[in-house]
Design a protein around this motif. Structure first.
Motif, PDB file in Angstrom:
ATOM      1  N   LYS A   1       0.822  -1.172  -0.073  1.00  0.00           N
ATOM      2  CA  LYS A   1      -0.113  -0.133  -0.138  1.00  0.00           C
ATOM      3  C   LYS A   1       0.783   1.232  -0.007  1.00  0.00           C
ATOM      4  CE  LYS A   1      -3.412  -0.748  -0.738  1.00  0.00           C
ATOM      5  NZ  LYS A   1      -4.118  -1.811  -1.802  1.00  0.00           N
ATOM      6  N   HIS A   2       0.628   2.303  -0.787  1.00  0.00           N
ATOM      7  CA  HIS A   2       1.203   3.454  -0.801  1.00  0.00           C
ATOM      8  C   HIS A   2       0.858   4.464  -0.111  1.00  0.00           C
ATOM      9  CE1 HIS A   2      -1.574   4.675  -4.085  1.00  0.00           C
ATOM     10  NE2 HIS A   2      -1.428   3.413  -4.469  1.00  0.00           N
ATOM     11  N   LEU A   3       1.548   5.780  -0.110  1.00  0.00           N
ATOM     12  CA  LEU A   3       0.889   6.873   0.411  1.00  0.00           C
ATOM     13  C   LEU A   3      -0.322   7.297   0.158  1.00  0.00           C
ATOM     14  CD1 LEU A   3       2.174   8.850   2.653  1.00  0.00           C
ATOM     15  CD2 LEU A   3       3.280  10.260   0.588  1.00  0.00           C
TER      16      LEU A   3
ATOM     17  N   ASP B   1      -7.923   1.713 -18.457  1.00  0.00           N
ATOM     18  CA  ASP B   1      -6.428   1.835 -18.141  1.00  0.00           C
ATOM     19  C   ASP B   1      -6.051   0.556 -18.053  1.00  0.00           C
ATOM     20  OD1 ASP B   1      -7.028   4.635 -18.044  1.00  0.00           O
ATOM     21  OD2 ASP B   1      -6.863   4.797 -16.053  1.00  0.00           O
ATOM     22  N   LYS B   2      -6.827  -0.363 -17.073  1.00  0.00           N
ATOM     23  CA  LYS B   2      -6.239  -1.644 -16.620  1.00  0.00           C
ATOM     24  C   LYS B   2      -6.174  -2.577 -17.831  1.00  0.00           C
ATOM     25  CE  LYS B   2      -6.482  -1.107 -11.565  1.00  0.00           C
ATOM     26  NZ  LYS B   2      -6.968  -1.841 -10.551  1.00  0.00           N
ATOM     27  N   SER B   3      -6.972  -2.636 -18.573  1.00  0.00           N
ATOM     28  CA  SER B   3      -7.197  -3.577 -19.496  1.00  0.00           C
ATOM     29  C   SER B   3      -5.879  -3.111 -20.753  1.00  0.00           C
ATOM     30  CB  SER B   3      -8.289  -3.614 -20.332  1.00  0.00           C
ATOM     31  OG  SER B   3      -8.849  -2.435 -20.941  1.00  0.00           O
TER      32      SER B   3
ATOM     33  N   ASP C   1     -10.478  10.016  -4.980  1.00  0.00           N
ATOM     34  CA  ASP C   1     -11.210  10.659  -5.921  1.00  0.00           C
ATOM     35  C   ASP C   1     -11.155   9.505  -7.193  1.00  0.00           C
ATOM     36  OD1 ASP C   1     -12.067  12.986  -7.341  1.00  0.00           O
ATOM     37  OD2 ASP C   1     -10.588  12.372  -8.615  1.00  0.00           O
ATOM     38  N   ASP C   2     -10.316   8.440  -7.334  1.00  0.00           N
ATOM     39  CA  ASP C   2     -10.365   7.723  -8.762  1.00  0.00           C
ATOM     40  C   ASP C   2     -11.376   6.640  -8.600  1.00  0.00           C
ATOM     41  OD1 ASP C   2      -8.938   6.339  -6.353  1.00  0.00           O
ATOM     42  OD2 ASP C   2      -8.723   4.744  -7.738  1.00  0.00           O
ATOM     43  N   GLN C   3     -12.162   6.732  -7.480  1.00  0.00           N
ATOM     44  CA  GLN C   3     -13.362   5.710  -7.487  1.00  0.00           C
ATOM     45  C   GLN C   3     -14.641   6.396  -7.710  1.00  0.00           C
ATOM     46  OE1 GLN C   3     -13.305   2.222  -7.396  1.00  0.00           O
ATOM     47  NE2 GLN C   3     -10.947   3.059  -7.438  1.00  0.00           N
TER      48      GLN C   3
ATOM     49  N   ARG D   1      -6.320  12.777  -4.170  1.00  0.00           N
ATOM     50  CA  ARG D   1      -5.797  12.491  -5.310  1.00  0.00           C
ATOM     51  C   ARG D   1      -4.060  12.450  -5.365  1.00  0.00           C
ATOM     52  NH1 ARG D   1      -7.802  10.340  -9.865  1.00  0.00           N
ATOM     53  NH2 ARG D   1      -6.507  10.322 -11.696  1.00  0.00           N
ATOM     54  N   ILE D   2      -3.454  11.546  -4.580  1.00  0.00           N
ATOM     55  CA  ILE D   2      -1.931  11.784  -4.489  1.00  0.00           C
ATOM     56  C   ILE D   2      -1.394  11.376  -5.759  1.00  0.00           C
ATOM     57  CG2 ILE D   2       0.115  11.192  -3.103  1.00  0.00           C
ATOM     58  CD1 ILE D   2      -1.849  13.056  -1.415  1.00  0.00           C
ATOM     59  N   MET D   3      -0.407  12.417  -6.143  1.00  0.00           N
ATOM     60  CA  MET D   3      -0.028  12.098  -7.573  1.00  0.00           C
ATOM     61  C   MET D   3       1.236  11.526  -7.352  1.00  0.00           C
ATOM     62  SD  MET D   3      -2.615  13.314  -8.791  1.00  0.00           S
ATOM     63  CE  MET D   3      -2.290  13.333 -10.479  1.00  0.00           C
TER      64      MET D   3
ATOM     65  N   ARG E   1      -0.123  12.128 -13.057  1.00  0.00           N
ATOM     66  CA  ARG E   1      -0.642  10.874 -12.836  1.00  0.00           C
ATOM     67  C   ARG E   1      -0.806  10.397 -11.492  1.00  0.00           C
ATOM     68  NH1 ARG E   1       2.147   5.804 -16.110  1.00  0.00           N
ATOM     69  NH2 ARG E   1       3.968   6.399 -14.982  1.00  0.00           N
ATOM     70  N   LYS E   2      -1.934   9.759 -11.137  1.00  0.00           N
ATOM     71  CA  LYS E   2      -2.038   9.162  -9.572  1.00  0.00           C
ATOM     72  C   LYS E   2      -1.216   8.333  -9.154  1.00  0.00           C
ATOM     73  CE  LYS E   2      -5.010   5.460  -8.870  1.00  0.00           C
ATOM     74  NZ  LYS E   2      -5.023   4.424  -7.863  1.00  0.00           N
ATOM     75  N   MET E   3      -0.653   8.441  -8.009  1.00  0.00           N
ATOM     76  CA  MET E   3       0.364   7.451  -7.330  1.00  0.00           C
ATOM     77  C   MET E   3      -0.598   6.023  -7.259  1.00  0.00           C
ATOM     78  SD  MET E   3       2.237   7.692  -3.776  1.00  0.00           S
ATOM     79  CE  MET E   3       3.288   9.026  -4.180  1.00  0.00           C
ATOM     80  N   SER E   4       0.121   4.945  -7.850  1.00  0.00           N
ATOM     81  CA  SER E   4      -0.873   3.921  -7.970  1.00  0.00           C
ATOM     82  C   SER E   4      -0.132   2.709  -7.626  1.00  0.00           C
ATOM     83  CB  SER E   4      -1.549   3.801  -9.392  1.00  0.00           C
ATOM     84  OG  SER E   4      -2.264   2.736  -9.645  1.00  0.00           O
ATOM     85  N   THR E   5      -0.856   1.377  -7.365  1.00  0.00           N
ATOM     86  CA  THR E   5       0.004   0.213  -7.253  1.00  0.00           C
ATOM     87  C   THR E   5       0.195  -0.424  -8.587  1.00  0.00           C
ATOM     88  OG1 THR E   5      -1.467  -0.123  -5.488  1.00  0.00           O
ATOM     89  CG2 THR E   5      -0.214  -2.033  -6.161  1.00  0.00           C
ATOM     90  N   THR E   6      -0.601  -0.036  -9.723  1.00  0.00           N
ATOM     91  CA  THR E   6      -0.170  -0.625 -10.975  1.00  0.00           C
ATOM     92  C   THR E   6      -0.294   0.579 -11.643  1.00  0.00           C
ATOM     93  OG1 THR E   6      -2.824  -0.570 -11.145  1.00  0.00           O
ATOM     94  CG2 THR E   6      -1.512  -2.749 -10.750  1.00  0.00           C
ATOM     95  N   GLY E   7       0.777   0.636 -12.637  1.00  0.00           N
ATOM     96  CA  GLY E   7       0.950   1.543 -13.915  1.00  0.00           C
ATOM     97  C   GLY E   7       1.663   2.988 -13.192  1.00  0.00           C
TER      98      GLY E   7
END
Ligand code: ATP
Ligand code: MG
Length: 334
Positions: free
Chosen positions: A16-18, A113-115, A149-151, A186-188, A195-201
């Motif tokens: 898990k990230h910030l 995005d994920k696909s 916010d991404d949800q 929305r932490i970048m 781009r958002k800080m993310s586990t994937t991508g």
């Protein structure tokens, strides 16, 4: 007014990230105070929608559980459980798919995005992800969903699903409200602040993990991308600095404006150092508790089992009603 029923889910990615911490986990800890109940689900069934390794999923699952407990979730004040332990989620997913528009699923940004990042297989599970997420929340007749916010789009979809169900079959589901924090929703990515800080991508160097050592945190914040200016203030053209201001504001529990005035005239180098120290201080108590909690998997399982039992009792009631309304199984009124 009665207390809100709060529900949120988090993926068992372990790392898990910030962004997760500031946008979601921090809200969960606060939600324990006013939710009745506050329900948090570690969504292992969502995690299988992209490529994964089964043995690793179990390890990362325990990591995530221990992070949540270390951050302050307390099974005496919330319901914390594993999604797959409550079978009602998967049954409700199928039932709700009958009132979910295929066209709506087709519009989901996360799927797009994920696909596009999947190498071997774009699973139907990835496409169906928002229906499972709707089932997660609607099974508890939750009134509030604290998320980042991404949800937003996924929460809008579950609201639509609940409304369509109620119209078609009669009031049985609650249309939940979306809750995002005022600062930090929305932490970048530190290397790519558009781009958002993310586990994937996201970029590795631009992602601060909750479990990163202090020196790694200092290094990542020290090399955060900023701009060619010299003012520590928020602005449309200052995505990197704006992100760092928000991070420090949350870490210190103050308003972003207070950070701007404190660092008026300061150089970016000193400012970044202060942000790094703020984040190190924010996360160090979590590190300490994590180190105590993570080794005892039996204790983690016991906490999850207690949560699952409470969750099941609530979800089973909703399912009984939904099945009855939909004409599935024998009538309850006979
Ligand atoms: P993935 O990229 O695999 O979806 P993720 O980083 O989004 O992973 P999740 O477990 O899906 O992690 O998200 C858990 C919660 O963290 C959600 O409520 C989500 O909105 C929130 N969140 C994720 N990224 C951020 C971010 N950069 N800033 C604020 N909140 C975030
Ligand atoms: Mg996510």
């Amino acid at each position: 007014m009665s207390a809100p029923i709060i529900f949120s889910g988090i993926q068992p990615t372990g790392r898990k990230h910030l962004g997760n911490y500031i946008g979601a986990i921090r809200q969960y800890v606060e939600a324990q105070e006013h939710g009745d109940p506050a329900i948090f689900c570690i969504v292992d069934l969502h995690a299988i929608s992209v490529a994964y390794d089964p043995a690793e999923l179990r390890e990362r699952f325990y990591d995530t559980t221990a992070i949540l407990l270390a951050a302050g979730l307390d099974p005496a004040h919330c319901i914390l459980f594993r999604q797959s332990d409550v079978r009602e989620h998967t049954e409700l997913t199928w039932l709700l798919s009958a009132v979910t528009a295929h066209g709506d699923l087709n519009r989901m940004h996360q799927f797009k995005d994920k696909s596009s990042r999947q190498r071997e297989l774009v699973s139907a599970a990835l496409f169906f992800y928002p229906v499972l997420m709707a089932a997660d929340v609607l099974a508890y007749r939750a009134t509030e969903v604290p998320v980042g916010d991404d949800q937003r789009q996924h929460v809008e979809l579950m609201r639509e699903i609940a409304r369509r169900f109620n119209e078609r079959f009669g009031e049985a589901l609650v249309v939940p409200e979306f809750r995002i924090p005022e600062v930090g929703a929305r932490i970048m990515d530190l290397q790519d602040p558009e781009r958002k800080m993310s586990t994937t991508g996201a970029t590795e160097a631009g992602t601060v993990y909750v479990l990163d050592e202090p020196d790694a945190i200092r290094k990542k914040l020290g090399s955060a991308v900023t701009d060619s200016g010299r003012e520590v203030r928020r602005g449309e053209d200052k995505a990197g600095i704006t992100n760092l201001i928000d991070i420090l504001a949350v870490a210190r529990g103050v308003d972003p404006a207070a950070i701007e005035s404190e660092f008026e005239g300061a150089g970016y180098g000193d400012f970044k150092k202060a942000v790094a120290e703020g984040v190190v201080e924010l996360l160090s108590p979590v590190h300490e508790r994590y180190a105590e909690l993570r080794p005892d998997e039996a204790a983690l399982e016991a906490a999850l089992a207690e949560g699952a039992e409470k969750a099941r009792a609530i979800a089973a009631k909703t399912l009984e009603k939904v099945r009855d309304r939909m004409g599935i199984g024998p009538s309850q009124s006979r």
